[in-house]
Structures are given as structure tokens and as C-alpha cells.
Design a protein around this motif. Structure first.
Motif, PDB file in Angstrom:
ATOM      1  N   ARG A   1      -4.211 -21.783 -20.181  1.00  0.00           N
ATOM      2  CA  ARG A   1      -4.256 -20.935 -21.387  1.00  0.00           C
ATOM      3  C   ARG A   1      -5.402 -19.926 -21.311  1.00  0.00           C
ATOM      4  O   ARG A   1      -5.249 -18.775 -21.728  1.00  0.00           O
ATOM      5  N   TYR A   2      -6.534 -20.365 -20.766  1.00  0.00           N
ATOM      6  CA  TYR A   2      -7.658 -19.443 -20.616  1.00  0.00           C
ATOM      7  C   TYR A   2      -7.367 -18.409 -19.529  1.00  0.00           C
ATOM      8  O   TYR A   2      -7.739 -17.243 -19.649  1.00  0.00           O
ATOM      9  N   ALA A   3      -6.671 -18.861 -18.476  1.00  0.00           N
ATOM     10  CA  ALA A   3      -6.298 -17.928 -17.404  1.00  0.00           C
ATOM     11  C   ALA A   3      -5.350 -16.857 -17.919  1.00  0.00           C
ATOM     12  O   ALA A   3      -5.450 -15.686 -17.529  1.00  0.00           O
ATOM     13  N   VAL A   4      -4.434 -17.247 -18.805  1.00  0.00           N
ATOM     14  CA  VAL A   4      -3.497 -16.272 -19.378  1.00  0.00           C
ATOM     15  C   VAL A   4      -4.245 -15.201 -20.163  1.00  0.00           C
ATOM     16  O   VAL A   4      -3.964 -14.004 -20.043  1.00  0.00           O
ATOM     17  N   VAL A   5      -5.226 -15.635 -20.947  1.00  0.00           N
ATOM     18  CA  VAL A   5      -6.017 -14.671 -21.728  1.00  0.00           C
ATOM     19  C   VAL A   5      -6.772 -13.721 -20.798  1.00  0.00           C
ATOM     20  O   VAL A   5      -6.786 -12.495 -21.006  1.00  0.00           O
ATOM     21  N   ILE A   6      -7.378 -14.281 -19.754  1.00  0.00           N
ATOM     22  CA  ILE A   6      -8.126 -13.448 -18.804  1.00  0.00           C
ATOM     23  C   ILE A   6      -7.198 -12.460 -18.111  1.00  0.00           C
ATOM     24  O   ILE A   6      -7.534 -11.267 -17.952  1.00  0.00           O
TER      25      ILE A   6
ATOM     26  N   ILE B   1      -7.260  -8.402 -18.057  1.00  0.00           N
ATOM     27  CA  ILE B   1      -7.236  -7.616 -16.812  1.00  0.00           C
ATOM     28  C   ILE B   1      -6.102  -6.599 -16.848  1.00  0.00           C
ATOM     29  O   ILE B   1      -6.281  -5.422 -16.494  1.00  0.00           O
ATOM     30  N   ALA B   2      -4.914  -7.027 -17.305  1.00  0.00           N
ATOM     31  CA  ALA B   2      -3.770  -6.122 -17.381  1.00  0.00           C
ATOM     32  C   ALA B   2      -4.028  -4.984 -18.358  1.00  0.00           C
ATOM     33  O   ALA B   2      -3.653  -3.837 -18.112  1.00  0.00           O
ATOM     34  N   ALA B   3      -4.704  -5.301 -19.478  1.00  0.00           N
ATOM     35  CA  ALA B   3      -5.006  -4.262 -20.469  1.00  0.00           C
ATOM     36  C   ALA B   3      -6.024  -3.263 -19.936  1.00  0.00           C
ATOM     37  O   ALA B   3      -5.942  -2.060 -20.212  1.00  0.00           O
ATOM     38  N   VAL B   4      -6.998  -3.748 -19.154  1.00  0.00           N
ATOM     39  CA  VAL B   4      -8.018  -2.858 -18.605  1.00  0.00           C
ATOM     40  C   VAL B   4      -7.453  -2.002 -17.481  1.00  0.00           C
ATOM     41  O   VAL B   4      -7.710  -0.797 -17.401  1.00  0.00           O
ATOM     42  N   VAL B   5      -6.655  -2.634 -16.618  1.00  0.00           N
ATOM     43  CA  VAL B   5      -6.108  -1.916 -15.464  1.00  0.00           C
ATOM     44  C   VAL B   5      -5.102  -0.866 -15.886  1.00  0.00           C
ATOM     45  O   VAL B   5      -5.023   0.212 -15.282  1.00  0.00           O
TER      46      VAL B   5
ATOM     47  N   ILE C   1       3.330  -2.233 -24.503  1.00  0.00           N
ATOM     48  CA  ILE C   1       3.297  -3.595 -23.986  1.00  0.00           C
ATOM     49  C   ILE C   1       4.090  -3.715 -22.707  1.00  0.00           C
ATOM     50  O   ILE C   1       3.814  -4.563 -21.859  1.00  0.00           O
ATOM     51  N   GLN C   2       5.078  -2.840 -22.520  1.00  0.00           N
ATOM     52  CA  GLN C   2       5.939  -2.898 -21.345  1.00  0.00           C
ATOM     53  C   GLN C   2       5.145  -2.699 -20.059  1.00  0.00           C
ATOM     54  O   GLN C   2       5.300  -3.446 -19.090  1.00  0.00           O
ATOM     55  N   THR C   3       4.261  -1.696 -20.056  1.00  0.00           N
ATOM     56  CA  THR C   3       3.462  -1.422 -18.869  1.00  0.00           C
ATOM     57  C   THR C   3       2.486  -2.556 -18.603  1.00  0.00           C
ATOM     58  O   THR C   3       2.264  -2.935 -17.451  1.00  0.00           O
ATOM     59  N   MET C   4       1.909  -3.107 -19.652  1.00  0.00           N
ATOM     60  CA  MET C   4       0.960  -4.203 -19.482  1.00  0.00           C
ATOM     61  C   MET C   4       1.640  -5.437 -18.899  1.00  0.00           C
ATOM     62  O   MET C   4       1.079  -6.139 -18.059  1.00  0.00           O
ATOM     63  N   LEU C   5       2.886  -5.688 -19.294  1.00  0.00           N
ATOM     64  CA  LEU C   5       3.616  -6.837 -18.774  1.00  0.00           C
ATOM     65  C   LEU C   5       3.947  -6.660 -17.296  1.00  0.00           C
ATOM     66  O   LEU C   5       4.022  -7.648 -16.556  1.00  0.00           O
ATOM     67  N   ILE C   6       4.146  -5.422 -16.859  1.00  0.00           N
ATOM     68  CA  ILE C   6       4.424  -5.151 -15.448  1.00  0.00           C
ATOM     69  C   ILE C   6       3.263  -5.623 -14.585  1.00  0.00           C
ATOM     70  O   ILE C   6       3.448  -6.088 -13.460  1.00  0.00           O
ATOM     71  N   VAL C   7       2.042  -5.504 -15.106  1.00  0.00           N
ATOM     72  CA  VAL C   7       0.857  -5.963 -14.381  1.00  0.00           C
ATOM     73  C   VAL C   7       0.631  -7.453 -14.599  1.00  0.00           C
ATOM     74  O   VAL C   7       0.262  -8.182 -13.664  1.00  0.00           O
ATOM     75  N   PHE C   8       0.865  -7.927 -15.818  1.00  0.00           N
ATOM     76  CA  PHE C   8       0.572  -9.328 -16.150  1.00  0.00           C
ATOM     77  C   PHE C   8       1.483 -10.304 -15.413  1.00  0.00           C
ATOM     78  O   PHE C   8       1.016 -11.344 -14.919  1.00  0.00           O
ATOM     79  N   LEU C   9       2.771  -9.995 -15.312  1.00  0.00           N
ATOM     80  CA  LEU C   9       3.719 -10.934 -14.719  1.00  0.00           C
ATOM     81  C   LEU C   9       3.402 -11.276 -13.260  1.00  0.00           C
ATOM     82  O   LEU C   9       3.415 -12.465 -12.890  1.00  0.00           O
ATOM     83  N   PRO C  10       3.084 -10.298 -12.405  1.00  0.00           N
ATOM     84  CA  PRO C  10       2.697 -10.672 -11.034  1.00  0.00           C
ATOM     85  C   PRO C  10       1.433 -11.533 -10.991  1.00  0.00           C
ATOM     86  O   PRO C  10       1.336 -12.439 -10.156  1.00  0.00           O
ATOM     87  N   LEU C  11       0.475 -11.257 -11.883  1.00  0.00           N
ATOM     88  CA  LEU C  11      -0.736 -12.073 -11.923  1.00  0.00           C
ATOM     89  C   LEU C  11      -0.404 -13.508 -12.322  1.00  0.00           C
ATOM     90  O   LEU C  11      -0.955 -14.470 -11.762  1.00  0.00           O
ATOM     91  N   MET C  12       0.501 -13.660 -13.271  1.00  0.00           N
ATOM     92  CA  MET C  12       0.901 -14.998 -13.710  1.00  0.00           C
ATOM     93  C   MET C  12       1.628 -15.732 -12.592  1.00  0.00           C
ATOM     94  O   MET C  12       1.424 -16.939 -12.374  1.00  0.00           O
ATOM     95  N   ILE C  13       2.481 -15.017 -11.858  1.00  0.00           N
ATOM     96  CA  ILE C  13       3.190 -15.620 -10.726  1.00  0.00           C
ATOM     97  C   ILE C  13       2.193 -16.063  -9.654  1.00  0.00           C
ATOM     98  O   ILE C  13       2.310 -17.150  -9.081  1.00  0.00           O
ATOM     99  N   LEU C  14       1.194 -15.221  -9.396  1.00  0.00           N
ATOM    100  CA  LEU C  14       0.164 -15.575  -8.413  1.00  0.00           C
ATOM    101  C   LEU C  14      -0.603 -16.825  -8.848  1.00  0.00           C
ATOM    102  O   LEU C  14      -0.960 -17.666  -8.010  1.00  0.00           O
ATOM    103  N   TYR C  15      -0.857 -16.953 -10.147  1.00  0.00           N
ATOM    104  CA  TYR C  15      -1.579 -18.125 -10.649  1.00  0.00           C
ATOM    105  C   TYR C  15      -0.748 -19.392 -10.437  1.00  0.00           C
ATOM    106  O   TYR C  15      -1.290 -20.425 -10.015  1.00  0.00           O
TER     107      TYR C  15
END
Length: 288
Positions: free
Chosen positions: A236-241, A245-249, A255-269
Motif C-alpha cells: 500500500r505504501y509502495a502504491v502511494v510512492i 512518482i507517476a504524478a511528478v514524471v 489521470i489517463q496519462t498518469m496511469l500509463i506511467v503507474f501501471l508499468p511501475l506496479m507490474i515491476l513491483y
């Protein structure tokens, strides 16, 4: 045994690869070996930097200025998706209207030098990983070497995937939003070349480094500093982090663009958790 002692034993442990005998090298002997590996890596990066400097017309026009052009592959794919699914003209970018300017006397020379070094580092990164592996390998037991087999290949693959993702996905989306954002129509966007280059490098190189997450987890799990249980309990803390990161990058409001970055990070986790499980299972089999 404390974690600091584990790290010290791992760093000082050295093995003769042919005879299998154990031995210990002094701290300064390790530093001398590391220095030789770094020198060889620096020479390779210097060669790739010289190549980038010699072929700078291609590097600058096709690579660095790529996300600025409307015919960039990402923009063309967005236009195709927009036409195919009737999403409207807002997703299709026909023109990018901003000027890149230089405000320093040595600005263009520094641009060529700095960007050549950056390209040289990216091209020389696989060899740097290879030299790092050669430095670490003698300190590993046979079981640990087998567990870390393919380290250079997978670390290079993840880094290149991150570079491609940052260059073809994050950079174009960010440029598209930032250069199209206007506080007032009387303000014309004239971007300095330093600002443009630093944005491209930060988004691209930063994503390449972030994609090394499973490799970092592999190393930390092998040292006993990270466990699957800890990673699952901290999800849960990793998801917030990762959302931060997705919001900063991607400094875009949708929200669509942010999810494009967030989903690969979540898959990597999640992949990293599977890596930690595999390492823990192998360690338990070796001990039992």
C-alpha cells in the motif's frame, strides 16, 4: 548476525573460481580491483561518447529532437488510435509550436558535448554492468552465482525497456502537455536548449533507472535485507510512492496519462515480489 556484518562478510569474501578455495582480500585490494573495472568501463563509455560526437547530426536531429516533431511515432500512433476509435482531435497532435533557443555563447558546443556524453553512457551501460558483475562474481558462492545467472542480460534488458518507455511514452506526453499549456496568449513558448535537453534526459534516463527495480530487489533479497513478506505488507505504501512518482514524471492533469506511467511501475513491483519469493525459496532449499 547483524545486517552490517552480513554486508561486510559479503564484501570481503573472495573465491578462487578455478580451485574453489576461499580467501579474503584487504579493503584496499578490493578498491584496486574495482578501480581497474571502472577504468575499463570509462574507456568503453569514452569510445561510445566519441562515436556520438562524430555522428552528432543523426543523434541530434533524429533522437534528441525526435519528440519535438509532429511525425514522431508516438504522435502518429495517437492519431491512428484517435481515428480508429473516434476519440476526437484532442488526442491527435498535428503540430508542436514552440521554439528552441540558445542564450549562451558556448551553449551549442556544450549541448553537443553534454548530449554526446549522455548517449555514450546509455550505450556503454551494458558493458558497465558486465564489469560490475566481474567485480562481484568472485565474492559469490557457487549457489549464489547460479542464482544470479543472467544478471547482465536482464539488467540491460530492463534498462533498455525503461529507456524506450521513457523516450517514446513519457517524454512525448510531457512535452505535448507542457508546450501546449498557456497561462496567457501573449506569452510565447521559447524553450532554452538546456531546459529541453534536461527534460528529455531526466524523463528517459530516470525511467531506465526505475525499471531496474527487480534487479535491486534480487540483490537485496540475496543479502537477506528484503523479503517477500515485507514487500507484500508494504504494498500500500509502495502504491502511494509510485503514484507520486507517476504524478511528478508526467506533469499532466489527466489521470489517463498518469496511469500509463503507474501501471508499468506496479507490474515491476509485482515482478519484484516474485523475484524475492524465488530467492527466498532457493535460500531455504540451500539451508535445509
Amino acid at each position: 548476525m547483524s545486517e552490517s556484518n552480513k554486508l561486510r562478510k559479503w564484501f570481503l569474501r573472495s573465491k578462487n573460481q578455478d580451485s574453489g578455495d576461499h580467501g579474503e582480500m584487504s579493503f584496499f585490494a578490493h578498491l584496486d580491483v574495482l578501480r581497474k573495472h571502472l577504468i575499463r568501463s570509462a574507456l568503453v563509455i569514452a569510445l561510445t561518447t566519441i562515436w556520438a560526437f562524430c555522428y552528432y547530426d543523426f543523434v541530434f536531429d533524429k533522437i534528441i529532437l525526435g519528440p519535438k516533431k509532429a511525425d514522431f511515432p508516438t504522435y502518429r500512433i495517437m492519431c491512428w488510435i484517435s481515428d480508429r476509435f473516434n476519440l476526437g482531435t484532442s488526442y491527435c497532435l498535428k503540430e508542436i509550436s514552440f521554439k528552441i533557443i540558445n542564450t549562451e555563447m558556448a551553449g551549442q558546443f556544450n549541448l553537443q558535448l553534454n548530449s554526446s556524453v549522455i548517449v555514450g553512457i546509455i550505450l556503454g551501460f551494458p558493458y558497465l554492468l558486465f564489469e560490475l558483475w566481474l567485480f562481484i562474481k568472485p565474492a559469490l558462492h557457487l549457489r549464489e552465482r547460479k542464482a544470479a545467472r543472467g544478471f547482465v542480460f536482464y539488467a540491460t534488458l530492463l534498462f533498455l525497456l525503461g529507456i524506450l518507455f521513457g523516450y517514446y511514452i513519457i517524454a512525448p506526453y510531457s512535452i505535448r502537455f507542457l508546450v501546449g499549456f498557456h497561462v496567457s496568449e501573449v506569452i510565447e513558448n521559447q524553450i532554452t536548449i538546456d531546459s529541453y535537453l534536461s527534460s528529455i534526459v531526466t524523463l528517459t534516463l530516470g525511467t531506465g533507472i526505475i525499471f531496474e527495480m527487480p534487479i535491486v530487489v534480487l540483490i537485496l533479497s540475496g543479502l537477506g535485507l528484503l523479503t517477500p513478506k515485507l514487500m507484500r505488507s508494504s504494498r500500500r505504501y509502495a502504491v502511494v510512492i509510485m503514484l507520486i512518482i507517476a504524478a511528478v514524471v508526467t506533469p499532466t492533469p489527466d489521470i489517463q496519462t498518469m496511469l500509463i506511467v503507474f501501471l508499468p511501475l506496479m507490474i515491476l513491483y509485482e515482478i519484484s515480489i516474485m523475484v524475492a519469493v524465488r530467492v527466498e525459496r532457493k535460500n531455504m532449499q540451500a539451508q535445509g
